[in-house]
Design a protein around this motif. Structure first.
Motif, PDB file in Angstrom:
ATOM      1  N   ALA A 114       0.828  -1.203   0.000  1.00  0.00           N
ATOM      2  CA  ALA A 114       0.000   0.000   0.000  1.00  0.00           C
ATOM      3  C   ALA A 114       0.866   1.258   0.000  1.00  0.00           C
ATOM      4  O   ALA A 114       0.536   2.260  -0.658  1.00  0.00           O
ATOM      5  CB  ALA A 114      -0.927  -0.010   1.213  1.00  0.00           C
ATOM      6  N   GLY A 115       1.988   1.216   0.736  1.00  0.00           N
ATOM      7  CA  GLY A 115       2.913   2.346   0.725  1.00  0.00           C
ATOM      8  C   GLY A 115       3.499   2.589  -0.652  1.00  0.00           C
ATOM      9  O   GLY A 115       3.662   3.744  -1.081  1.00  0.00           O
ATOM     10  N   LEU A 116       3.826   1.516  -1.362  1.00  0.00           N
ATOM     11  CA  LEU A 116       4.329   1.652  -2.731  1.00  0.00           C
ATOM     12  C   LEU A 116       3.267   2.228  -3.657  1.00  0.00           C
ATOM     13  O   LEU A 116       3.567   3.075  -4.512  1.00  0.00           O
ATOM     14  CB  LEU A 116       4.790   0.288  -3.253  1.00  0.00           C
ATOM     15  CG  LEU A 116       6.162  -0.214  -2.786  1.00  0.00           C
ATOM     16  CD1 LEU A 116       6.419  -1.616  -3.316  1.00  0.00           C
ATOM     17  CD2 LEU A 116       7.262   0.727  -3.253  1.00  0.00           C
ATOM     18  N   ILE A 117       2.035   1.780  -3.501  1.00  0.00           N
ATOM     19  CA  ILE A 117       0.954   2.302  -4.331  1.00  0.00           C
ATOM     20  C   ILE A 117       0.777   3.800  -4.093  1.00  0.00           C
ATOM     21  O   ILE A 117       0.615   4.587  -5.041  1.00  0.00           O
ATOM     22  CB  ILE A 117      -0.362   1.547  -4.034  1.00  0.00           C
ATOM     23  CG1 ILE A 117      -0.247   0.091  -4.524  1.00  0.00           C
ATOM     24  CG2 ILE A 117      -1.550   2.235  -4.701  1.00  0.00           C
ATOM     25  CD1 ILE A 117      -1.419  -0.782  -4.136  1.00  0.00           C
ATOM     26  N   ALA A 118       0.837   4.223  -2.825  1.00  0.00           N
ATOM     27  CA  ALA A 118       0.724   5.647  -2.509  1.00  0.00           C
ATOM     28  C   ALA A 118       1.873   6.430  -3.122  1.00  0.00           C
ATOM     29  O   ALA A 118       1.691   7.543  -3.646  1.00  0.00           O
ATOM     30  CB  ALA A 118       0.694   5.834  -0.996  1.00  0.00           C
ATOM     31  N   GLY A 134      -4.584  -3.261   2.221  1.00  0.00           N
ATOM     32  CA  GLY A 134      -4.051  -4.531   2.710  1.00  0.00           C
ATOM     33  C   GLY A 134      -5.123  -5.594   2.855  1.00  0.00           C
ATOM     34  O   GLY A 134      -4.909  -6.762   2.500  1.00  0.00           O
ATOM     35  N   ILE A 135      -6.291  -5.196   3.341  1.00  0.00           N
ATOM     36  CA  ILE A 135      -7.386  -6.159   3.488  1.00  0.00           C
ATOM     37  C   ILE A 135      -7.877  -6.625   2.123  1.00  0.00           C
ATOM     38  O   ILE A 135      -8.125  -7.822   1.904  1.00  0.00           O
ATOM     39  CB  ILE A 135      -8.537  -5.524   4.300  1.00  0.00           C
ATOM     40  CG1 ILE A 135      -8.081  -5.288   5.753  1.00  0.00           C
ATOM     41  CG2 ILE A 135      -9.779  -6.420   4.271  1.00  0.00           C
ATOM     42  CD1 ILE A 135      -9.076  -4.510   6.587  1.00  0.00           C
ATOM     43  N   GLY A 136      -7.995  -5.695   1.185  1.00  0.00           N
ATOM     44  CA  GLY A 136      -8.413  -6.083  -0.171  1.00  0.00           C
ATOM     45  C   GLY A 136      -7.436  -7.036  -0.822  1.00  0.00           C
ATOM     46  O   GLY A 136      -7.824  -8.027  -1.464  1.00  0.00           O
ATOM     47  N   SER A 357       1.672   3.831  15.160  1.00  0.00           N
ATOM     48  CA  SER A 357       1.635   5.274  14.940  1.00  0.00           C
ATOM     49  C   SER A 357       1.894   5.645  13.491  1.00  0.00           C
ATOM     50  O   SER A 357       1.592   6.760  13.071  1.00  0.00           O
ATOM     51  CB  SER A 357       2.669   5.960  15.837  1.00  0.00           C
ATOM     52  OG  SER A 357       3.978   5.470  15.563  1.00  0.00           O
ATOM     53  N   SER A 358       2.469   4.736  12.708  1.00  0.00           N
ATOM     54  CA  SER A 358       2.752   5.011  11.299  1.00  0.00           C
ATOM     55  C   SER A 358       2.804   3.692  10.541  1.00  0.00           C
ATOM     56  O   SER A 358       2.864   2.620  11.138  1.00  0.00           O
ATOM     57  CB  SER A 358       4.094   5.744  11.143  1.00  0.00           C
ATOM     58  OG  SER A 358       5.173   4.878  11.481  1.00  0.00           O
ATOM     59  N   ALA A 359       2.800   3.802   9.197  1.00  0.00           N
ATOM     60  CA  ALA A 359       2.879   2.594   8.376  1.00  0.00           C
ATOM     61  C   ALA A 359       4.199   1.871   8.603  1.00  0.00           C
ATOM     62  O   ALA A 359       4.259   0.646   8.608  1.00  0.00           O
ATOM     63  CB  ALA A 359       2.718   2.959   6.897  1.00  0.00           C
TER      64      ALA A 359
END
Length: 513
Positions: A114-118, A134-136, A357-359
């Motif tokens: 998800a971080g890479l996608i962002a 992440g759930i998807g 607190s963060s990804a």
């Protein structure tokens, strides 16, 4: 209750995986991009640690699993090996750790994705937005996993090719930058000397990145010729993987100062630095990023394929609850284990999201937690190898670890020590006080998983098949395995005997089919 009645009959599987598939499956399982930045964060000495770990751990570990996979090619892989060596209870315990770690690890991998996608899209994404992705992705993994292996195997196959291409690109670009602009870090010989300090926080990641040789054996009865293909695939994949890891780590260290290497953004930052000034960079980087996103999905699809098949085999032997053994009728995929994986992964990612607190904090906490669980089965695997060598010497071994009994013992001992130090350093960094805010939740989670596993194992005790035959072939097994009247059990994949064929306390006699 009779073992033969209560245990789920073993199904028969289509053999759809050839040498090419087994090799790429192994490459995709072991070659990981999502933790590459973490290993490079050790600094230039990471290159030395890769070589040391390759020589002392990766080679012996690969040789050991090659022998086991060729000698015992049944469905379940590590579960079957440990069951033969130490019996049902340890097989059940090991399989539980092996399966549950994938469900626990999946959230950390998909938080990174998800971080890479962002980063690729430039969208400012909240932690809970990343958790939603992440759930998807978790349930997409389940969907892929319950399709036929003949179709789903192309995900790890393609993932292996893309991983290799990205790592070759990083390494090749690193060599170019080194000769034209110079490195971002000091890569002199003194800097390459392994450092015993804070950098050891990331050293277990190198061991972790080398794990997975045994995974493909979870689908042992779905390979066309496992006795031949497993040793060849292990050796071929091992050489490729080692070269790719060294190249990619070198490229990251050339591109970014160690202090700027991020666990989430490290890959794309590295590529932008290495390819600065290249034409079409604004198009190339997002395309590579999409490929990296797919490799994370492929890696988790690959591990879920092996782990869920191992869990299904354990359920067939009455070691795990019957839900793990439920198969999809149309293609014999372990749909029950996959659904449980999805549910556990979803629960874990939500719970840990509440506390992180963060990804990056969420990634590391989930990664360390799942990794400790992940490494536990290997503390049993290497002793099981030695026990089978001693107790089951008559089983044909198409490949044998060189060095005789002494060589095998030394390799198994060294591998075990590597696993122990990796677990230890996931929890504590030498030279620093224990940070109980991070270590405490990790240990608590590990103890809860261990306790839950013991409950499951205890509940399933009455349903186990009993110990397997010590060797496939002889009509008279050793007396220590006889607990009652003998019954027939075929060593080739055939339906298990029914209750009328085996008395409740009967011991199996192997008959070569």
């Amino acid at each position: 209750m009779s073992d033969a009645v209560s245990a789920t009959p073993r199904p028969r599987f289509k053999r759809v995986m050839g040498l090419f598939d087994v090799t790429l499956f192994t490459v995709c399982a072991i070659l990981v991009i999502d933790t590459l930045a973490a290993s490079a964060a050790i600094g230039p000495s990471a290159l030395s640690w890769w070589v040391i770990t390759f020589l002392l751990f990766f080679i012996p570990y690969g040789l050991i699993t090659a022998e086991l996979g060729a000698a015992y090619p049944g469905e379940g892989g590590i579960q079957q090996w440990i069951r033969r060596a130490f019996g049902d209870r340890w097989a059940a315990r090991t399989t539980w750790y092996y399966w549950v770690n994938v469900a626990l690890w999946m959230p950390s991998g998909y938080i990174l994705m998800a971080g890479l996608i962002a980063q690729i899209t430039g969208v400012e994404m909240s932690l809970w937005g990343k958790i939603g992705i992440g759930i998807g992705a978790t349930w997409l993994t389940v969907l892929i996993g319950v399709t036929s292996l003949a179709t789903a195997k192309w995900v790890p196959n393609l993932g292996a090719v893309i991983k290799a291409a990205i790592m070759l690109l990083i390494g090749g670009a690193g060599i170019y930058v080194l000769t034209t602009r110079g490195p971002a870090n000091d890569l002199s010989w003194p800097s390459l000397i392994p450092q015993w300090g804070a950098g050891l926080a990331f050293l277990p990641v190198i061991v972790y990145n080398f794990m997975g040789f045994e995974l493909v054996s979870g689908a042992g009865e779905e390979m066309r010729n496992p006795a031949r293909d497993v040793p060849i695939a292990v050796i071929t994949a091992g050489l490729l993987i080692s070269g790719f890891y060294l190249l990619a780590t070198f490229g990251i260290l050339v591109a970014l100062p160690v202090k700027d290497i991020g666990l989430i953004e490290g890959l794309l930052d590295t590529l932008r630095s290495l390819m600065a000034g290249a034409p079409g960079l604004d198009v190339i980087i997002p395309l590579i990023g999409v490929g990296a996103v797919f490799t994370i999905l492929a890696n988790l699809v690959t591990w879920s394929m092996g782990a869920n098949r191992t869990a299904q085999a354990a359920a067939a032997d009455g070691e795990l609850p019957a839900v793990f053994g439920r198969l999809r009728k149309s293609n014999q995929t372990p749909v029950g284990a996959y659904l449980l994986t999805g549910l556990v992964s979803t629960f874990v990612i939500v719970v840990y999201g509440v506390f992180a607190s963060s990804a990056e904090d969420l990634f590391w906490s989930l990664f360390a937690f799942s990794s400790v669980i992940f490494l536990l089965p290997y503390l049993v695997l290497f002793p099981a190898f030695l026990r089978l060598r001693a107790r089951d010497a008559e089983t044909p071994r198409p490949y044998r670890v060189p060095g005789g009994a002494i060589g095998a013992s030394v390799m198994a001992l060294v591998c075990t020590l590597f696993i122990v130090q990796a677990i230890f350093f996931f929890l504590w960094v030498p030279g620093q006080p224990v940070d109980w805010r991070k270590t405490g939740p990790i240990l608590t989670g590990v103890l809860l998983i261990l306790g839950l596993g013991e409950i499951v194992i205890g509940v399933m005790k009455a349903n186990r098949r009993g110990p397997p035959p010590p060797r496939p072939g002889p009509l008279n097994p050793p007396s220590r395995f006889r607990k009652g009247p003998p019954c027939l059990r075929f060593s080739t994949p055939r339906p298990a005997p029914t209750g009328s064929e085996c008395p409740p306390n009967g011991s199996p006699i192997s008959v070569a089919g």
